[in-house]
Design a protein around this motif. Structure first.
Motif, short mmCIF file in Angstrom:
data_model
loop_
_atom_site.label_atom_id
_atom_site.label_comp_id
_atom_site.label_asym_id
_atom_site.label_seq_id
_atom_site.Cartn_x
_atom_site.Cartn_y
_atom_site.Cartn_z
N VAL A 168 0.83 -1.13 0.04
CA VAL A 168 -0.12 0.20 -0.17
C VAL A 168 1.07 1.36 0.20
CG1 VAL A 168 -1.56 1.24 1.48
CG2 VAL A 168 -2.11 -1.17 1.04
N ALA A 169 1.90 1.26 0.82
CA ALA A 169 2.90 2.34 0.88
C ALA A 169 3.51 2.61 -0.43
CB ALA A 169 3.88 2.07 2.00
N GLN A 170 3.90 1.54 -1.25
CA GLN A 170 4.49 1.57 -2.56
C GLN A 170 3.50 1.95 -3.62
OE1 GLN A 170 5.76 -2.45 -2.64
NE2 GLN A 170 7.72 -1.98 -1.72
N ALA A 171 2.36 1.75 -3.35
CA ALA A 171 1.24 2.13 -4.22
C ALA A 171 1.15 3.80 -3.95
CB ALA A 171 -0.01 1.53 -3.92
N LYS A 172 1.00 4.27 -2.76
CA LYS A 172 0.93 5.62 -2.47
C LYS A 172 2.18 6.42 -3.27
CE LYS A 172 -1.72 5.38 1.63
NZ LYS A 172 -1.57 5.54 3.13
N VAL A 173 3.47 5.76 -2.96
CA VAL A 173 4.63 6.47 -3.81
C VAL A 173 4.31 6.53 -5.10
CG1 VAL A 173 6.81 6.34 -4.30
CG2 VAL A 173 6.18 5.63 -1.96
N LYS A 174 3.71 5.42 -6.09
CA LYS A 174 3.45 5.37 -7.22
C LYS A 174 2.46 6.34 -7.67
CE LYS A 174 3.25 4.03 -11.49
NZ LYS A 174 4.13 4.46 -12.64
N SER A 175 1.50 6.74 -6.82
CA SER A 175 0.49 7.71 -7.24
C SER A 175 0.95 9.03 -7.01
CB SER A 175 -0.81 7.39 -6.20
OG SER A 175 -1.77 8.49 -6.31
N LEU A 176 1.73 9.54 -6.11
CA LEU A 176 2.36 10.72 -6.13
C LEU A 176 3.21 10.99 -7.13
CD1 LEU A 176 2.99 11.00 -2.37
CD2 LEU A 176 1.34 12.16 -3.40
#
Length: 289
Positions: A168-176
């Protein structure tokens, strides 16, 4: 300064900035606190980043979750979670870009401030992924996606929650990162019809690369990221600092002893050195003078 612009590893006490970092090792929580003895936010952030480099060496083994014997998700569960996270990335990116484009008229200063905030949040998330220093948040983070897949919860172990929290944290990084790209006129990765592989930074053997050549390649590689003028100037200054310290030598000739000397010198760095001054003189001479 708004609190959401202050990295979580810094806090202020009696007008002085302090460094604070919490690590978890083999079930034991250890928190380090150290006064940075400065009231300047920029200097405090620089000192804190240096301290984090040392801390990272101390806890390098914490970079990956500890695998338990009884916890491996089956492939079906993994695919469901990945599909949901891809949808989340698109949703989060759309929300953030809409927030930016629907706002009032923006100028270059607003854009630079916004991009710098995005970069800081990405940096903090990457730290959290690397250190895995907040085990109490594993379930809450994992539930960001699992609340939409409730049938999976009964089948998951604590280790699974830890892995999903990192996803989930990696997905947030990708989104930003996608948000940053769209705002600067590029395309988000999830909009591409086909997956493209990252271009290799260099095909040259490492023993033929000098510091200046490697810096040129790094600059070329970063063009697609659309960095702001402020960020580009920072990278140019860091490059000048390396050249001032080591000279334009082949990269493979830099030894551990030279690295330790470099680290010792940057703690004595005179304030306000310009890039042109660094390029014209050796760092050791500037410090002596």
């Amino acid at each position: 300064m708004p609190s959401n612009n202050i990295p979580h590893y810094l806090y202020k006490r009696n007008h002085t900035w302090w460094f604070r970092k919490r690590f978890v090792s083999e079930g034991n929580a250890i928190e380090y606190r150290l006064s940075l003895q400065t009231a300047s936010f920029q200097r405090a952030r620089l000192l804190a980043l240096r301290l984090q480099t040392l801390c990272q060496q101390m806890v390098a083994s914490l970079g990956a979750p500890k695998k338990l014997k009884n916890g491996v998700m089956d492939k079906s569960a993994q695919e469901q979670i990945r599909a949901k996270l891809r949808a989340k990335i698109a949703e989060w990116t759309a929300e953030e870009t809409e927030h930016w484009f629907c706002g009032s008229t923006r100028n270059e200063g607003d854009l630079n401030d916004y991009l710098e905030t995005l970069d800081m949040v990405v940096s903090d998330l990457k730290e959290r992924i690397a250190y895995d220093d907040k085990p109490s948040l594993h379930r809450a983070e994992a539930n960001t996606v699992l609340d939409e897949l409730p049938h999976l919860k009964a089948t998951l172990s604590e280790y699974d929650y830890q892995v999903i929290a990192r996803m989930v944290a990696q997905a947030k990084v990708k989104s930003l990162q996608d948000t940053r790209s769209i705002i600067l006129g590029g395309d988000a990765g999830w909009l591409s019809s086909s997956q493209t592989t990252e271009p290799s930074v260099t095909e040259e053997p490492i023993d033929t690369l000098t510091i200046s050549k490697l810096l040129d390649l790094y600059t070329e590689h970063n063009k697609a990221k659309g960095h702001s003028k402020r960020t580009k100037k920072k990278y140019e200054w860091y490059g000048a600092l390396l050249l001032s310290s080591f000279g334009d030598v082949p990269v493979h000739t830099i030894t551990g002893a030279m690295g330790r000397e470099f680290y010792d010198n940057i703690t004595k760095l005179p304030v306000g050195l310009q890039k042109e001054v660094l390029l014209a003189s050796k760092l050791s001479q500037l410090i002596d003078n």
